[in-house]
Design a protein around this motif. Sequence first.
Motif, PDB file in Angstrom:
ATOM      1  N   PHE B   7       0.823  -1.213   0.000  1.00  0.00           N
ATOM      2  CA  PHE B   7       0.000   0.000   0.000  1.00  0.00           C
ATOM      3  C   PHE B   7       0.856   1.262   0.000  1.00  0.00           C
ATOM      4  CE2 PHE B   7      -2.782  -3.263   1.760  1.00  0.00           C
ATOM      5  CZ  PHE B   7      -3.933  -3.073   1.009  1.00  0.00           C
ATOM      6  N   ALA B   8       0.235   2.338  -0.482  1.00  0.00           N
ATOM      7  CA  ALA B   8       0.832   3.681  -0.468  1.00  0.00           C
ATOM      8  C   ALA B   8       2.182   3.671  -1.187  1.00  0.00           C
ATOM      9  CB  ALA B   8       0.914   4.214   0.958  1.00  0.00           C
ATOM     10  N   TRP B   9       3.225   4.288  -0.607  1.00  0.00           N
ATOM     11  CA  TRP B   9       4.468   4.381  -1.387  1.00  0.00           C
ATOM     12  C   TRP B   9       5.170   3.035  -1.537  1.00  0.00           C
ATOM     13  CZ3 TRP B   9       8.572   2.799   1.366  1.00  0.00           C
ATOM     14  CH2 TRP B   9       8.675   3.128   2.741  1.00  0.00           C
ATOM     15  N   ARG B  53       5.293  -0.863   8.200  1.00  0.00           N
ATOM     16  CA  ARG B  53       4.443  -1.639   9.094  1.00  0.00           C
ATOM     17  C   ARG B  53       4.012  -2.887   8.351  1.00  0.00           C
ATOM     18  NH1 ARG B  53       6.533   1.597  11.577  1.00  0.00           N
ATOM     19  NH2 ARG B  53       5.726   3.216  12.949  1.00  0.00           N
ATOM     20  N   PHE B  76       3.185  -1.756   4.393  1.00  0.00           N
ATOM     21  CA  PHE B  76       2.748  -0.373   4.144  1.00  0.00           C
ATOM     22  C   PHE B  76       3.466   0.580   5.084  1.00  0.00           C
ATOM     23  CE2 PHE B  76      -0.562  -2.975   6.276  1.00  0.00           C
ATOM     24  CZ  PHE B  76      -0.488  -2.473   7.571  1.00  0.00           C
ATOM     25  N   PRO B  78       3.582   3.762   7.956  1.00  0.00           N
ATOM     26  CA  PRO B  78       2.713   4.094   9.093  1.00  0.00           C
ATOM     27  C   PRO B  78       1.430   4.746   8.593  1.00  0.00           C
ATOM     28  CG  PRO B  78       4.966   4.684   9.592  1.00  0.00           C
ATOM     29  CD  PRO B  78       4.949   4.258   8.153  1.00  0.00           C
ATOM     30  N   MET B  79       0.339   4.448   9.244  1.00  0.00           N
ATOM     31  CA  MET B  79      -0.962   4.931   8.799  1.00  0.00           C
ATOM     32  C   MET B  79      -1.110   6.426   9.049  1.00  0.00           C
ATOM     33  SD  MET B  79      -1.142   1.672  10.118  1.00  0.00           S
ATOM     34  CE  MET B  79      -2.287   0.333  10.377  1.00  0.00           C
ATOM     35  N   THR B  80      -1.908   7.048   8.198  1.00  0.00           N
ATOM     36  CA  THR B  80      -2.134   8.490   8.324  1.00  0.00           C
ATOM     37  C   THR B  80      -3.608   8.834   8.105  1.00  0.00           C
ATOM     38  OG1 THR B  80      -1.537   8.739   6.001  1.00  0.00           O
ATOM     39  CG2 THR B  80       0.208   9.122   7.600  1.00  0.00           C
ATOM     40  N   GLY B  81      -4.467   7.999   8.685  1.00  0.00           N
ATOM     41  CA  GLY B  81      -5.899   8.291   8.565  1.00  0.00           C
ATOM     42  C   GLY B  81      -6.333   9.349   9.562  1.00  0.00           C
ATOM     43  N   GLY B  82      -7.637   9.447   9.707  1.00  0.00           N
ATOM     44  CA  GLY B  82      -8.209  10.377  10.676  1.00  0.00           C
ATOM     45  C   GLY B  82      -8.299  11.781  10.134  1.00  0.00           C
TER      46      GLY B  82
ATOM     47  N   GLU D  50      -6.003   6.244   0.379  1.00  0.00           N
ATOM     48  CA  GLU D  50      -5.954   4.824   0.049  1.00  0.00           C
ATOM     49  C   GLU D  50      -6.250   4.042   1.332  1.00  0.00           C
ATOM     50  OE1 GLU D  50      -2.389   3.870  -2.116  1.00  0.00           O
ATOM     51  OE2 GLU D  50      -2.406   1.758  -1.505  1.00  0.00           O
ATOM     52  N   TRP D 133       3.014  11.678  -0.247  1.00  0.00           N
ATOM     53  CA  TRP D 133       2.335  10.967   0.831  1.00  0.00           C
ATOM     54  C   TRP D 133       2.494  11.758   2.114  1.00  0.00           C
ATOM     55  CZ3 TRP D 133      -0.903   7.203  -0.284  1.00  0.00           C
ATOM     56  CH2 TRP D 133      -0.763   6.556  -1.510  1.00  0.00           C
TER      57      TRP D 133
END
Lengths: 82, 82, 147, 147
Positions: B7-9, B53, B76, B78-82, D50, D133
């Motif tokens: 996922f992502a980069w 992660r 992936f 580290p998450m960056t939601g929220g 994503e 990102w």
Amino acid sequence: MIDVLYFAWVRERIGLPKERVETDAATVADLVEELKAREERYAAAFADLSSLRVAVDQDLTEFDAPLDGAREVAFFPPMTGG
Amino acid sequence: MIDVLYFAWVRERIGLPKERVETDAATVADLVEELKAREERYAAAFADLSSLRVAVDQDLTEFDAPLDGAREVAFFPPMTGG
Amino acid sequence: MVVRLQQAAFDFGAEANTFAAGRRDAGAIVTFTGITRDLNRGGLDRMEIEHYPGMTERALQAIESEARARWALADCLIIHRFGTMAPGDPIMMVATAARHRAEAFAAAEFLMDYLKSRAPFWKKEVTATGESWVESQDTDEAALKRW
Amino acid sequence: MVVRLQQAAFDFGAEANTFAAGRRDAGAIVTFTGITRDLNRGGLDRMEIEHYPGMTERALQAIESEARARWALADCLIIHRFGTMAPGDPIMMVATAARHRAEAFAAAEFLMDYLKSRAPFWKKEVTATGESWVESQDTDEAALKRW
């Protein structure tokens, strides 16, 4: 002459929301003693000062606060807004 | 056979979102070593594991986690939601 | 940057949307709203809120200024009603907007803690069998100590 | 008691009102909403989010269950979008309802802290000059330690 205001159950116990009082009281506590000496309903309302709050000229303060120059004193229970 | 997801980069660097991998790797770290040995783009993506992660069967875990019975591993940032 | 004291009901969601509208500078928005609770499960007829005209506005303005001094807020809103509310009615709301969620949450909690114990409002619950003034909670006074 | 993962935009205020509607049992309602920020002051064209289908739903459900286990919540809502958002768009929201404000605030902050660092979402900012990102913040990981 000073405007004395009552709110919530203090207003209900004393039986009026506001009155003008002729006084030379030096502090809030002195004013309270003068009021208590007037009539039983005042004595009942002011029986337990720890359950009361006071504002002088619309700022919260303590019962030992001086009254010099004050135009308005208000007595009420702890606030329950929000 | 195990499904490996990016996922992502990590996805962008490796150049695909998902692939099926034939592996006997015992742990996530072993799988990473196998992938890094394949091609430069994998080596680049996995160069710094502290910035990555991993989830095994959709639960976040550590790189030393065992892979026995796992059907799906995802890598992936580290998450960056929220 | 708005403090409103009003008798009229307000639409919590509409106010929240207006507050958040086009806010491209501050990613974090926190709201709190207090609803008239029916603790007696159907027994509450209405809630009456008394306040101290003049002092109330001063107190709310002071609380709002203090919050803005302590945190970098993009915006801040306090609405508080007085008069008669039905069970389920919103009584009041606060909203805060900041770049980061920690500031928005802290400022909203600060506003609520001060509003509870420092703004001159008094609630009375009226049921079929009588009426009683809501008592203040020791926890409310204690909550102020953390700021 | 609702977790929603969706591509479509949502109306923050309308959702907040639906959540609060007729809530006579719980006087305290806290909401948080995250808005797409334009940190470059006009430079942001859009944000792409994503996510990891399957794991995302599991993570959100787990976070919501944990919040309900820790606090006595009357209700709890998580909405999180994925896909493309314009500057100013709400990205996500949480809402909590409880009898007392301390629980409602704590649970909302907990939901946000876990959602930030434990739910598999990744944000990418797209400007006229390129895309990048969004990097995670050390403060986000640190925020988890208080729970």
